[in-house]
Write a protein that holds these residues in place. Structure first.
Motif, PDB file in Angstrom:
ATOM      1  N   GLY A  30      85.980  59.132   9.431  1.00  0.00           N
ATOM      2  CA  GLY A  30      86.458  59.237   8.063  1.00  0.00           C
ATOM      3  C   GLY A  30      85.974  58.116   7.166  1.00  0.00           C
ATOM      4  N   THR A  31      85.209  57.165   7.727  1.00  0.00           N
ATOM      5  CA  THR A  31      84.709  56.035   6.934  1.00  0.00           C
ATOM      6  C   THR A  31      83.454  56.438   6.174  1.00  0.00           C
ATOM      7  OG1 THR A  31      85.547  54.461   8.570  1.00  0.00           O
ATOM      8  CG2 THR A  31      83.904  53.642   7.021  1.00  0.00           C
ATOM      9  N   PRO A  32      83.503  56.412   4.820  1.00  0.00           N
ATOM     10  CA  PRO A  32      82.290  56.732   4.061  1.00  0.00           C
ATOM     11  C   PRO A  32      81.206  55.687   4.298  1.00  0.00           C
ATOM     12  CG  PRO A  32      84.125  56.232   2.573  1.00  0.00           C
ATOM     13  CD  PRO A  32      84.635  56.107   3.971  1.00  0.00           C
ATOM     14  N   PHE A  33      79.965  56.122   4.216  1.00  0.00           N
ATOM     15  CA  PHE A  33      78.830  55.213   4.459  1.00  0.00           C
ATOM     16  C   PHE A  33      78.904  53.987   3.555  1.00  0.00           C
ATOM     17  CE2 PHE A  33      74.379  53.807   4.077  1.00  0.00           C
ATOM     18  CZ  PHE A  33      74.045  53.708   5.420  1.00  0.00           C
ATOM     19  N   GLU A  34      79.317  54.194   2.308  1.00  0.00           N
ATOM     20  CA  GLU A  34      79.389  53.100   1.345  1.00  0.00           C
ATOM     21  C   GLU A  34      80.372  52.013   1.768  1.00  0.00           C
ATOM     22  OE1 GLU A  34      78.056  56.837  -0.655  1.00  0.00           O
ATOM     23  OE2 GLU A  34      79.702  56.355   0.692  1.00  0.00           O
ATOM     24  N   ALA A  35      81.348  52.365   2.613  1.00  0.00           N
ATOM     25  CA  ALA A  35      82.387  51.412   3.039  1.00  0.00           C
ATOM     26  C   ALA A  35      82.004  50.649   4.304  1.00  0.00           C
ATOM     27  CB  ALA A  35      83.700  52.153   3.261  1.00  0.00           C
ATOM     28  N   ILE A  36      80.880  51.008   4.918  1.00  0.00           N
ATOM     29  CA  ILE A  36      80.441  50.314   6.129  1.00  0.00           C
ATOM     30  C   ILE A  36      79.888  48.944   5.735  1.00  0.00           C
ATOM     31  CG2 ILE A  36      78.790  50.362   8.040  1.00  0.00           C
ATOM     32  CD1 ILE A  36      78.835  53.394   7.868  1.00  0.00           C
ATOM     33  N   PRO A  37      80.230  47.902   6.487  1.00  0.00           N
ATOM     34  CA  PRO A  37      79.700  46.565   6.154  1.00  0.00           C
ATOM     35  C   PRO A  37      78.176  46.527   6.198  1.00  0.00           C
ATOM     36  CG  PRO A  37      81.387  46.445   7.875  1.00  0.00           C
ATOM     37  CD  PRO A  37      81.094  47.895   7.655  1.00  0.00           C
ATOM     38  N   GLU A  38      77.582  45.679   5.363  1.00  0.00           N
ATOM     39  CA  GLU A  38      76.122  45.539   5.327  1.00  0.00           C
ATOM     40  C   GLU A  38      75.569  45.029   6.658  1.00  0.00           C
ATOM     41  OE1 GLU A  38      73.961  46.553   2.977  1.00  0.00           O
ATOM     42  OE2 GLU A  38      75.696  47.385   1.941  1.00  0.00           O
ATOM     43  N   SER A  39      76.416  44.416   7.458  1.00  0.00           N
ATOM     44  CA  SER A  39      75.976  43.884   8.753  1.00  0.00           C
ATOM     45  C   SER A  39      75.835  44.975   9.818  1.00  0.00           C
ATOM     46  CB  SER A  39      76.971  42.829   9.247  1.00  0.00           C
ATOM     47  OG  SER A  39      78.267  43.401   9.386  1.00  0.00           O
ATOM     48  N   TRP A  40      76.315  46.193   9.518  1.00  0.00           N
ATOM     49  CA  TRP A  40      76.221  47.302  10.471  1.00  0.00           C
ATOM     50  C   TRP A  40      74.766  47.658  10.721  1.00  0.00           C
ATOM     51  CZ3 TRP A  40      74.544  52.475   9.737  1.00  0.00           C
ATOM     52  CH2 TRP A  40      74.868  53.369  10.763  1.00  0.00           C
ATOM     53  N   ARG A  41      74.460  48.076  11.939  1.00  0.00           N
ATOM     54  CA  ARG A  41      73.107  48.489  12.317  1.00  0.00           C
ATOM     55  C   ARG A  41      73.140  49.894  12.908  1.00  0.00           C
ATOM     56  NH1 ARG A  41      72.185  44.866   9.471  1.00  0.00           N
ATOM     57  NH2 ARG A  41      71.161  42.884   9.917  1.00  0.00           N
ATOM     58  N   CYS A  42      72.031  50.590  12.822  1.00  0.00           N
ATOM     59  CA  CYS A  42      71.906  51.912  13.436  1.00  0.00           C
ATOM     60  C   CYS A  42      72.235  51.793  14.924  1.00  0.00           C
ATOM     61  CB  CYS A  42      70.483  52.442  13.257  1.00  0.00           C
ATOM     62  SG  CYS A  42      70.201  54.024  14.085  1.00  0.00           S
ATOM     63  N   PRO A  43      73.148  52.637  15.419  1.00  0.00           N
ATOM     64  CA  PRO A  43      73.525  52.530  16.826  1.00  0.00           C
ATOM     65  C   PRO A  43      72.429  52.969  17.794  1.00  0.00           C
ATOM     66  CG  PRO A  43      74.608  54.406  15.811  1.00  0.00           C
ATOM     67  CD  PRO A  43      73.906  53.650  14.713  1.00  0.00           C
ATOM     68  N   VAL A  44      71.396  53.639  17.298  1.00  0.00           N
ATOM     69  CA  VAL A  44      70.310  54.100  18.159  1.00  0.00           C
ATOM     70  C   VAL A  44      69.166  53.094  18.212  1.00  0.00           C
ATOM     71  CG1 VAL A  44      68.591  55.917  18.519  1.00  0.00           C
ATOM     72  CG2 VAL A  44      70.913  56.517  17.804  1.00  0.00           C
ATOM     73  N   CYS A  45      68.686  52.672  17.025  1.00  0.00           N
ATOM     74  CA  CYS A  45      67.490  51.820  17.009  1.00  0.00           C
ATOM     75  C   CYS A  45      67.721  50.417  16.454  1.00  0.00           C
ATOM     76  CB  CYS A  45      66.374  52.501  16.238  1.00  0.00           C
ATOM     77  SG  CYS A  45      66.646  52.548  14.445  1.00  0.00           S
ATOM     78  N   GLY A  46      68.910  50.161  15.884  1.00  0.00           N
ATOM     79  CA  GLY A  46      69.213  48.832  15.372  1.00  0.00           C
ATOM     80  C   GLY A  46      68.714  48.562  13.966  1.00  0.00           C
ATOM     81  N   ALA A  47      68.245  49.605  13.258  1.00  0.00           N
ATOM     82  CA  ALA A  47      67.764  49.413  11.886  1.00  0.00           C
ATOM     83  C   ALA A  47      68.906  48.984  10.973  1.00  0.00           C
ATOM     84  CB  ALA A  47      67.140  50.707  11.363  1.00  0.00           C
ATOM     85  N   GLU A  48      68.564  48.263   9.917  1.00  0.00           N
ATOM     86  CA  GLU A  48      69.564  47.817   8.954  1.00  0.00           C
ATOM     87  C   GLU A  48      70.102  48.998   8.153  1.00  0.00           C
ATOM     88  OE1 GLU A  48      67.999  44.714   6.530  1.00  0.00           O
ATOM     89  OE2 GLU A  48      67.604  43.398   8.235  1.00  0.00           O
ATOM     90  N   LYS A  49      71.278  48.803   7.587  1.00  0.00           N
ATOM     91  CA  LYS A  49      71.915  49.841   6.760  1.00  0.00           C
ATOM     92  C   LYS A  49      71.001  50.289   5.614  1.00  0.00           C
ATOM     93  CE  LYS A  49      76.100  50.714   4.087  1.00  0.00           C
ATOM     94  NZ  LYS A  49      77.302  50.145   3.485  1.00  0.00           N
ATOM     95  N   SER A  50      70.189  49.358   5.101  1.00  0.00           N
ATOM     96  CA  SER A  50      69.297  49.657   3.977  1.00  0.00           C
ATOM     97  C   SER A  50      68.192  50.656   4.353  1.00  0.00           C
ATOM     98  CB  SER A  50      68.665  48.381   3.439  1.00  0.00           C
ATOM     99  OG  SER A  50      67.871  47.748   4.435  1.00  0.00           O
ATOM    100  N   GLU A  51      68.014  50.893   5.654  1.00  0.00           N
ATOM    101  CA  GLU A  51      66.991  51.837   6.127  1.00  0.00           C
ATOM    102  C   GLU A  51      67.486  53.282   6.149  1.00  0.00           C
ATOM    103  OE1 GLU A  51      63.822  51.383   6.786  1.00  0.00           O
ATOM    104  OE2 GLU A  51      63.834  49.239   6.480  1.00  0.00           O
TER     105      GLU A  51
END
Length: 55
Positions: A30-51
């Motif tokens: 239920g967490t919108p993408f916009e609410a995820i911290p900028e420090s979060w990374r893709c759980p598959v490849c580790g890419a930054e949120k900005s990707e």
């Protein structure tokens, strides 16, 4: 936009679906993408949120 917006990783193609969240990374369903911290990374490849691109 909002909770129904899905986002795709430009590096590996992983799709973040707010309905599912990313519980392994502490992101509740239920967490919108916009609410995820900028420090979060893709759980598959580790890419930054900005990707990620909104679908």
């Amino acid at each position: 936009m909002g909770a129904s917006s899905r986002w795709q990783c430009n590096v590996c193609g992983f799709i973040y679906d707010p309905a599912n969240g990313d519980p392994d990374s502490g992101i509740a369903p239920g967490t919108p993408f916009e609410a995820i911290p900028e420090s979060w990374r893709c759980p598959v490849c580790g890419a930054e949120k900005s990707e990620f691109t909104q679908l």
